[in-house]
Design a protein around this motif. Structure first.
Motif, short mmCIF file in Angstrom:
data_model
loop_
_atom_site.label_atom_id
_atom_site.label_comp_id
_atom_site.label_asym_id
_atom_site.label_seq_id
_atom_site.Cartn_x
_atom_site.Cartn_y
_atom_site.Cartn_z
N VAL A 60 0.84 -1.21 0.00
CA VAL A 60 0.00 0.00 0.00
C VAL A 60 0.88 1.25 0.00
O VAL A 60 0.62 2.20 -0.76
N LEU A 61 1.91 1.27 0.83
CA LEU A 61 2.81 2.43 0.92
C LEU A 61 3.51 2.69 -0.40
O LEU A 61 3.58 3.84 -0.87
N VAL A 62 4.03 1.64 -1.01
CA VAL A 62 4.75 1.77 -2.28
C VAL A 62 3.85 2.34 -3.37
O VAL A 62 4.24 3.25 -4.10
N THR A 63 2.64 1.81 -3.48
CA THR A 63 1.74 2.30 -4.52
C THR A 63 1.17 3.68 -4.20
O THR A 63 0.97 4.49 -5.10
N ALA A 64 0.92 3.95 -2.93
CA ALA A 64 0.37 5.25 -2.54
C ALA A 64 1.33 6.39 -2.87
O ALA A 64 0.90 7.49 -3.24
N LEU A 65 2.63 6.12 -2.73
CA LEU A 65 3.64 7.15 -2.98
C LEU A 65 4.26 7.04 -4.37
O LEU A 65 5.23 7.71 -4.68
N SER A 66 3.69 6.16 -5.19
CA SER A 66 4.16 5.97 -6.58
C SER A 66 5.64 5.63 -6.64
O SER A 66 6.38 6.08 -7.52
N LEU A 67 6.09 4.80 -5.69
CA LEU A 67 7.48 4.36 -5.65
C LEU A 67 7.66 3.13 -6.52
O LEU A 67 6.73 2.35 -6.71
N ILE A 88 -5.66 -11.92 -3.99
CA ILE A 88 -6.50 -11.17 -3.05
C ILE A 88 -5.70 -10.07 -2.37
O ILE A 88 -6.13 -8.91 -2.29
N LEU A 89 -4.52 -10.41 -1.86
CA LEU A 89 -3.67 -9.43 -1.18
C LEU A 89 -3.30 -8.28 -2.10
O LEU A 89 -3.46 -7.10 -1.75
N VAL A 90 -2.81 -8.61 -3.29
CA VAL A 90 -2.35 -7.58 -4.22
C VAL A 90 -3.50 -6.75 -4.74
O VAL A 90 -3.39 -5.52 -4.88
N SER A 91 -4.63 -7.39 -5.03
CA SER A 91 -5.78 -6.67 -5.57
C SER A 91 -6.23 -5.55 -4.62
O SER A 91 -6.42 -4.40 -5.04
N PHE A 92 -6.38 -5.89 -3.34
CA PHE A 92 -6.83 -4.87 -2.39
C PHE A 92 -5.72 -3.88 -2.03
O PHE A 92 -5.97 -2.68 -1.92
N ALA A 93 -4.49 -4.37 -1.87
CA ALA A 93 -3.39 -3.47 -1.51
C ALA A 93 -3.11 -2.48 -2.64
O ALA A 93 -2.91 -1.28 -2.39
N SER A 94 -3.12 -2.96 -3.88
CA SER A 94 -2.83 -2.07 -5.01
C SER A 94 -3.95 -1.05 -5.21
O SER A 94 -3.69 0.12 -5.51
N THR A 95 -5.19 -1.47 -5.00
CA THR A 95 -6.31 -0.54 -5.19
C THR A 95 -6.36 0.50 -4.09
O THR A 95 -6.61 1.68 -4.35
N ILE A 96 -6.12 0.06 -2.86
CA ILE A 96 -6.09 1.02 -1.74
C ILE A 96 -4.93 2.00 -1.94
O ILE A 96 -5.09 3.22 -1.76
N GLY A 97 -3.77 1.48 -2.32
CA GLY A 97 -2.61 2.34 -2.56
C GLY A 97 -2.85 3.31 -3.70
O GLY A 97 -2.52 4.50 -3.61
N ALA A 98 -3.45 2.82 -4.78
CA ALA A 98 -3.76 3.68 -5.92
C ALA A 98 -4.73 4.78 -5.53
O ALA A 98 -4.60 5.93 -5.95
N THR A 99 -5.72 4.44 -4.72
CA THR A 99 -6.71 5.42 -4.28
C THR A 99 -6.07 6.48 -3.38
O THR A 99 -6.40 7.67 -3.47
N LEU A 100 -5.14 6.05 -2.52
CA LEU A 100 -4.42 7.02 -1.68
C LEU A 100 -3.57 7.95 -2.55
O LEU A 100 -3.51 9.16 -2.29
N ALA A 101 -2.92 7.39 -3.58
CA ALA A 101 -2.13 8.22 -4.50
C ALA A 101 -3.04 9.22 -5.21
O ALA A 101 -2.69 10.39 -5.40
N PHE A 102 -4.22 8.75 -5.58
CA PHE A 102 -5.23 9.58 -6.23
C PHE A 102 -5.64 10.74 -5.31
O PHE A 102 -5.68 11.89 -5.72
N VAL A 103 -5.91 10.42 -4.04
CA VAL A 103 -6.33 11.43 -3.07
C VAL A 103 -5.19 12.42 -2.80
O VAL A 103 -5.42 13.64 -2.72
N ILE A 104 -3.97 11.92 -2.64
CA ILE A 104 -2.82 12.79 -2.40
C ILE A 104 -2.65 13.77 -3.56
O ILE A 104 -2.46 14.98 -3.35
N ALA A 105 -2.71 13.26 -4.79
CA ALA A 105 -2.55 14.12 -5.96
C ALA A 105 -3.66 15.16 -6.03
O ALA A 105 -3.43 16.32 -6.39
N ARG A 106 -4.87 14.74 -5.69
CA ARG A 106 -6.01 15.65 -5.74
C ARG A 106 -5.88 16.75 -4.68
O ARG A 106 -6.17 17.91 -4.94
N TYR A 107 -5.43 16.39 -3.49
CA TYR A 107 -5.25 17.36 -2.41
C TYR A 107 -4.18 18.38 -2.75
O TYR A 107 -4.32 19.57 -2.52
#
Length: 227
Positions: A60-67, A88-107
């Motif tokens: 989640v951290l890696v995808t949220a920060l686009s690392l 299952i793990l990757v599907s939810f972790a990647s989507t949550i991370g992507a959404t956090l990246a989305f929110v960070i960029a939007r903010y």
């Protein structure tokens, strides 16, 4: 609001800076993951829940920060957890991370970028308005579009956070299964390039264009009926 944005910018900058200063990327290389497979499998056997939770949080951290490192971690998920649990793990972790990246960029940047690059973003905004979720779904299915770039670009559009989340969850599933499944043979892979063949990439492109084509056909049929 401004204070929250500044805090978010500082925290994000610190984490990204630490990543490069301490060269953490070396621990997310294909060959490092491959060399540590046996050790991690032993750790998983000893503490399955802890390893799964740590893996999930790091992903989640890696995808949220686009690392860099998400693709390699997806392979590792297949090697450690198998196709079902790994997916299952990757599907939810990647989507949550992507959404956090989305929110960070939007903010941080949405209003400024929309004003500064209004003309360039016009096509994307029009695509979202005209096609809605089909547009994002298609992008998620086509590997040619970088994962992190879609997160950032979509943050600059009017799409809602919840819509971004569930469309991304479904749209990324096919690619996730392919990479996780490849990870089950991690020890036999020679490089990341051995995963996606040209035929597979073209299949994803065709799959990605299918929703837009279907929507066009349905719209055309409806237009003829009302004409």
């Amino acid at each position: 609001m401004l204070k929250k944005v500044l805090i978010l910018v500082v925290l994000t900058s610190v984490v990204i800076g630490a990543w490069f200063v301490f060269d953490l990327n070396q621990y997310f290389s294909f060959y490092y993951i491959q060399s540590q497979q046996a050790a991690w499998q032993q750790a998983l056997q000893d503490n399955p829940l802890t390893v799964a939770l740590v893996f999930f949080a790091v992903y989640v951290l890696v995808t949220a920060l686009s690392l860099p490192g998400a693709a390699v971690m997806t392979l590792a998920a297949g090697a450690l957890f198998g196709v079902v649990y790994g997916t299952i793990l990757v599907s939810f972790a990647s989507t949550i991370g992507a959404t956090l990246a989305f929110v960070i960029a939007r903010y941080i940047a949405r209003d400024w970028v929309q004003q500064r690059f209004a003309e360039q973003l016009k096509t994307i905004n029009n695509g979202i308005e005209a096609e809605g979720g089909f547009y994002l779904f298609s992008l998620r299915l086509i590997p040619a579009f970088p994962f992190f770039l879609i997160n950032i670009v979509m943050a600059l559009t009017p799409i809602k956070v919840w819509h971004f989340y569930w469309i991304s969850q479904i749209g990324m599933l096919a690619g996730t299964v392919v990479y996780v499944n490849a990870g089950t043979q991690l020890s036999q892979l020679e490089s990341m390039q051995g995963i996606l063949s040209l035929e597979l990439i073209l299949s994803f492109v065709a799959l990605g264009l299918l929703p837009l084509a279907a929507k066009k056909i349905i719209s055309s049929i409806r237009a003829r009926r009302t004409a």
